[in-house]
Design an enzyme around this catalytic site. Structure first.
Site, PDB file in Angstrom:
ATOM      1  N   ASN A  45       1.062  -1.453   0.224  1.00  0.00           N
ATOM      2  CA  ASN A  45       0.435  -0.192  -0.054  1.00  0.00           C
ATOM      3  C   ASN A  45       1.171   1.250   0.004  1.00  0.00           C
ATOM      4  O   ASN A  45       2.073   1.496   0.809  1.00  0.00           O
ATOM      5  CB  ASN A  45      -1.037   0.408   1.274  1.00  0.00           C
ATOM      6  CG  ASN A  45      -0.221  -0.113   2.783  1.00  0.00           C
ATOM      7  OD1 ASN A  45       1.025  -0.934   2.344  1.00  0.00           O
ATOM      8  ND2 ASN A  45      -1.538   0.311   3.062  1.00  0.00           N
ATOM      9  N   GLU A  47       0.404   5.326   0.259  1.00  0.00           N
ATOM     10  CA  GLU A  47      -0.645   6.335   1.077  1.00  0.00           C
ATOM     11  C   GLU A  47      -1.076   7.539   0.651  1.00  0.00           C
ATOM     12  O   GLU A  47       0.517   7.296   0.180  1.00  0.00           O
ATOM     13  CB  GLU A  47      -0.986   6.395   2.761  1.00  0.00           C
ATOM     14  CG  GLU A  47      -1.451   4.892   2.739  1.00  0.00           C
ATOM     15  CD  GLU A  47      -1.636   5.115   4.341  1.00  0.00           C
ATOM     16  OE1 GLU A  47      -0.864   5.721   5.399  1.00  0.00           O
ATOM     17  OE2 GLU A  47      -2.188   3.633   4.722  1.00  0.00           O
ATOM     18  N   CYS A  56      -4.203   0.620  -2.653  1.00  0.00           N
ATOM     19  CA  CYS A  56      -4.332  -0.144  -1.586  1.00  0.00           C
ATOM     20  C   CYS A  56      -2.799  -1.358  -2.484  1.00  0.00           C
ATOM     21  O   CYS A  56      -2.697  -1.017  -3.232  1.00  0.00           O
ATOM     22  CB  CYS A  56      -5.604  -1.732  -1.619  1.00  0.00           C
ATOM     23  SG  CYS A  56      -6.455  -0.415  -0.440  1.00  0.00           S
ATOM     24  N   GLU A  58      -3.105  -4.531  -3.338  1.00  0.00           N
ATOM     25  CA  GLU A  58      -3.402  -5.115  -3.816  1.00  0.00           C
ATOM     26  C   GLU A  58      -3.845  -4.684  -5.536  1.00  0.00           C
ATOM     27  O   GLU A  58      -3.073  -5.403  -6.681  1.00  0.00           O
ATOM     28  CB  GLU A  58      -4.867  -6.085  -4.075  1.00  0.00           C
ATOM     29  CG  GLU A  58      -5.139  -6.777  -2.486  1.00  0.00           C
ATOM     30  CD  GLU A  58      -5.047  -6.259  -1.414  1.00  0.00           C
ATOM     31  OE1 GLU A  58      -5.024  -4.867  -1.447  1.00  0.00           O
ATOM     32  OE2 GLU A  58      -6.005  -6.362  -0.312  1.00  0.00           O
ATOM     33  N   CYS A  89     -10.345  -4.928   1.039  1.00  0.00           N
ATOM     34  CA  CYS A  89     -11.205  -4.595   0.984  1.00  0.00           C
ATOM     35  C   CYS A  89     -11.895  -4.717  -0.438  1.00  0.00           C
ATOM     36  O   CYS A  89     -11.984  -5.548  -0.951  1.00  0.00           O
ATOM     37  CB  CYS A  89     -11.022  -3.107   1.219  1.00  0.00           C
ATOM     38  SG  CYS A  89      -9.984  -2.497  -0.409  1.00  0.00           S
ATOM     39  N   CYS A  92     -10.904  -4.434  -3.593  1.00  0.00           N
ATOM     40  CA  CYS A  92      -9.512  -4.488  -4.313  1.00  0.00           C
ATOM     41  C   CYS A  92     -10.140  -6.448  -4.256  1.00  0.00           C
ATOM     42  O   CYS A  92      -9.303  -7.117  -5.063  1.00  0.00           O
ATOM     43  CB  CYS A  92      -8.386  -4.833  -3.252  1.00  0.00           C
ATOM     44  SG  CYS A  92      -7.894  -3.951  -3.187  1.00  0.00           S
TER      45      CYS A  92
HETATM   46  N1  THU Z   1      -5.096  -1.589   2.244  1.00  0.00           N
HETATM   47  C1  THU Z   1      -4.993  -2.330   1.724  1.00  0.00           C
HETATM   48  O1  THU Z   1      -3.877  -1.931   1.464  1.00  0.00           O
HETATM   49  N2  THU Z   1      -5.831  -3.296   1.017  1.00  0.00           N
HETATM   50  C2  THU Z   1      -6.618  -4.026   1.599  1.00  0.00           C
HETATM   51  O2  THU Z   1      -6.539  -4.718   1.237  1.00  0.00           O
HETATM   52  C3  THU Z   1      -7.238  -2.767   2.494  1.00  0.00           C
HETATM   53  C4  THU Z   1      -6.132  -2.353   3.172  1.00  0.00           C
HETATM   54  C5  THU Z   1      -4.624  -0.665   3.166  1.00  0.00           C
HETATM   55  C6  THU Z   1      -5.130   0.782   2.975  1.00  0.00           C
HETATM   56  C7  THU Z   1      -4.384   1.919   3.601  1.00  0.00           C
HETATM   57  O3  THU Z   1      -3.249   2.166   3.361  1.00  0.00           O
HETATM   58  C8  THU Z   1      -4.311   1.077   4.913  1.00  0.00           C
HETATM   59  O4  THU Z   1      -4.908  -0.446   4.368  1.00  0.00           O
HETATM   60  C9  THU Z   1      -5.262   1.229   5.786  1.00  0.00           C
HETATM   61  O5  THU Z   1      -6.806   1.253   5.438  1.00  0.00           O
END
Ligand code: THU
Length: 132
Positions: A45, A47, A56, A58, A89, A92
């Site tokens: 991920n 941000e 994310c 994925e 999530c 994803c």
């Molecule tokens: N996140 C992912 O990278 N993948 C997911 O399927 C769930 C959430 C990340 C997004 C964000 O940077 C952090 O987790 C908190 O939500």
């Protein structure tokens, strides 16, 4: 392909999780996928100060899938900062369905499950009438 080296996928997910850029949530995620031609693709991920545009893990993995030759995902493992499996999530799950389809296997906190259990009644190209 029936044999999946889940330990290798887990280790790759942990390694890339350590490169996550997550200064806002402090929740690093790593994703590793096995392709139908045997490649390993990974993502973490990333941000952003504009929270809503964060990527994310994925998303990065799917970008790597296409950037390195395309194909289909057959097995995926995602981990958090505790090196434990993460349920993707909703967005994803849709990405994984698009690139792995119903038979793709995902390692989850409750074990390895097919995408049909991760995203039941999925919307896909068949709903667009685009499937040949
Ligand atoms: N996140 C992912 O990278 N993948 C997911 O399927 C769930 C959430 C990340 C997004 C964000 O940077 C952090 O987790 C908190 O939500």
């Amino acid at each position: 392909m029936t044999d999946v080296d889940w330990d290798r996928l887990h280790d790759a997910a942990v390694e890339v999780m350590r490169r996550a850029y997550a200064p806002y949530s402090h929740y690093p995620v790593g994703a590793a996928g096995l392709t139908d031609d045997g490649r390993l693709v990974v993502g973490c991920n990333v941000e952003n100060a504009a929270y809503g545009v964060g990527l994310c893990a994925e998303c990065g993995m799917v970008s790597s899938l296409h950037a390195t030759g395309g194909g289909r995902l057959v097995a995926v493992a995602c981990v958090d900062g505790s090196e434990e499996p993460v349920m993707p999530c909703g967005r994803c799950r849709q990405l994984l369905w698009e690139n792995g389809g119903p038979t793709m296997l995902l390692r989850t906190p409750r074990g390895v499950v097919p995408m049909t259990e991760v995203l039941p009644d999925a919307f896909d190209d068949g709903d667009l009438g685009a499937r040949s």
